[in-house]
Scaffold this active site. Structure first.
Site, mmCIF file in Angstrom:
data_model
loop_
_atom_site.group_PDB
_atom_site.id
_atom_site.type_symbol
_atom_site.label_atom_id
_atom_site.label_comp_id
_atom_site.label_asym_id
_atom_site.label_seq_id
_atom_site.Cartn_x
_atom_site.Cartn_y
_atom_site.Cartn_z
ATOM 1 N N VAL A 60 12.094 44.050 8.961
ATOM 2 C CA VAL A 60 12.988 43.514 9.913
ATOM 3 C C VAL A 60 13.710 41.591 9.447
ATOM 4 C CG1 VAL A 60 13.695 42.329 12.514
ATOM 5 C CG2 VAL A 60 12.022 44.435 11.999
ATOM 6 N N ASP B 230 2.722 53.212 22.827
ATOM 7 C CA ASP B 230 2.143 51.906 21.936
ATOM 8 C C ASP B 230 2.874 50.626 22.774
ATOM 9 O OD1 ASP B 230 1.216 50.881 20.022
ATOM 10 O OD2 ASP B 230 2.792 50.763 19.000
ATOM 11 N N ILE C 70 11.379 38.326 9.649
ATOM 12 C CA ILE C 70 11.338 37.847 10.200
ATOM 13 C C ILE C 70 9.603 38.484 11.243
ATOM 14 C CG2 ILE C 70 13.345 36.628 10.942
ATOM 15 C CD1 ILE C 70 13.735 37.950 13.064
ATOM 16 N N GLY C 71 10.079 39.815 10.368
ATOM 17 C CA GLY C 71 8.880 40.887 11.318
ATOM 18 C C GLY C 71 8.648 42.087 10.340
ATOM 19 N N TYR D 208 8.380 51.258 10.597
ATOM 20 C CA TYR D 208 8.878 52.432 8.985
ATOM 21 C C TYR D 208 9.854 51.318 7.713
ATOM 22 C CZ TYR D 208 8.154 56.011 11.353
ATOM 23 O OH TYR D 208 7.452 57.324 11.687
ATOM 24 N N GLY D 209 9.597 49.579 8.076
ATOM 25 C CA GLY D 209 10.102 48.387 7.256
ATOM 26 C C GLY D 209 10.068 47.059 7.904
ATOM 27 N N GLY E 193 8.558 45.974 11.507
ATOM 28 C CA GLY E 193 8.699 47.406 12.146
ATOM 29 C C GLY E 193 7.521 48.736 10.911
ATOM 30 N N LYS F 75 17.030 46.259 11.225
ATOM 31 C CA LYS F 75 15.996 46.857 11.057
ATOM 32 C C LYS F 75 15.810 47.579 10.114
ATOM 33 C CE LYS F 75 11.714 50.018 12.586
ATOM 34 N NZ LYS F 75 11.256 50.369 13.671
#
Length: 185
Positions: A52, A162, A44-45, A49-50, A47, A67
């Protein structure tokens, strides 16, 4: 408590329900069959580092986001991941994302096997701004919630570094959390 399914912001949640009904292969996320989480087939997304994935926590019946950490290659990357995990675990505030669980694949290296489990939110603020016309009252509530979360973080001597719409997660009821703590110090 159940929420009305006809609300436009909840359509994302019903899509997650459909995704979770078709589990991915367990090895894709490093989870063994019969474990606590049933993961959706499609991410679904993404991050820092990987990927999600949406999942269903079988023990509570709640939707969660997992995640799957994959891109940790250097000691600096690992240090940033550990810092993010520490912040997700130790900044208890309603407007800061919380890590509810962490799983590991014992057959892989630590950096390639970590799975961070957090509550699942309907969308991020970037998506909400693009899809919906937010009233002045909605915008005010969103800004106050962001300021509360940042004030709490700053009181704990944590600087996010961020803050952007894609790192603000929200639900249809405007429950809002600050995410993306990978660059925080």
């Amino acid at each position: 408590s159940p929420r009305p399914c006809d609300h436009p912001l909840l359509r994302a949640r019903s899509q997650v329900d459909a995704t979770c009904a078709t589990p991915t292969t367990p090895m894709q996320l490093g989870l063994e069959p019969g474990e606590r989480y049933v993961c959706g087939a499609e991410p679904i997304g993404r991050g820092a580092y990987g990927l999600v994935h949406a999942a269903l926590d079988k023990s509570t019946g709640r939707h969660v986001a997992i995640k799957a950490v994959a891109d940790v290659r250097t000691a600096t990357d690992l240090r940033l991941l550990l810092r993010e995990m520490r912040f997700l675990r130790h900044l208890p505030h309603p407007n800061v994302l919380q890590m509810s669980d962490m799983t590991c694949d014992r057959s892989a290296s630590l950096a390639a096997s970590v799975r961070l489990v957090t509550p699942l939110f309907d969308m991020n603020l970037h998506v909400a701004i693009r899809r919906y016309k937010l009233s002045a009252l909605h915008r005010q509530h969103i800004m106050v919630s962001i300021c509360r979360g940042l004030a709490y973080m700053h009181a704990a001597d944590v600087v996010h570094r961020d803050v952007k719409p894609s790192n603000i997660l929200l639900n249809a009821d405007l429950t809002l959390v600050i995410a993306g703590l990978g660059l925080a110090r």
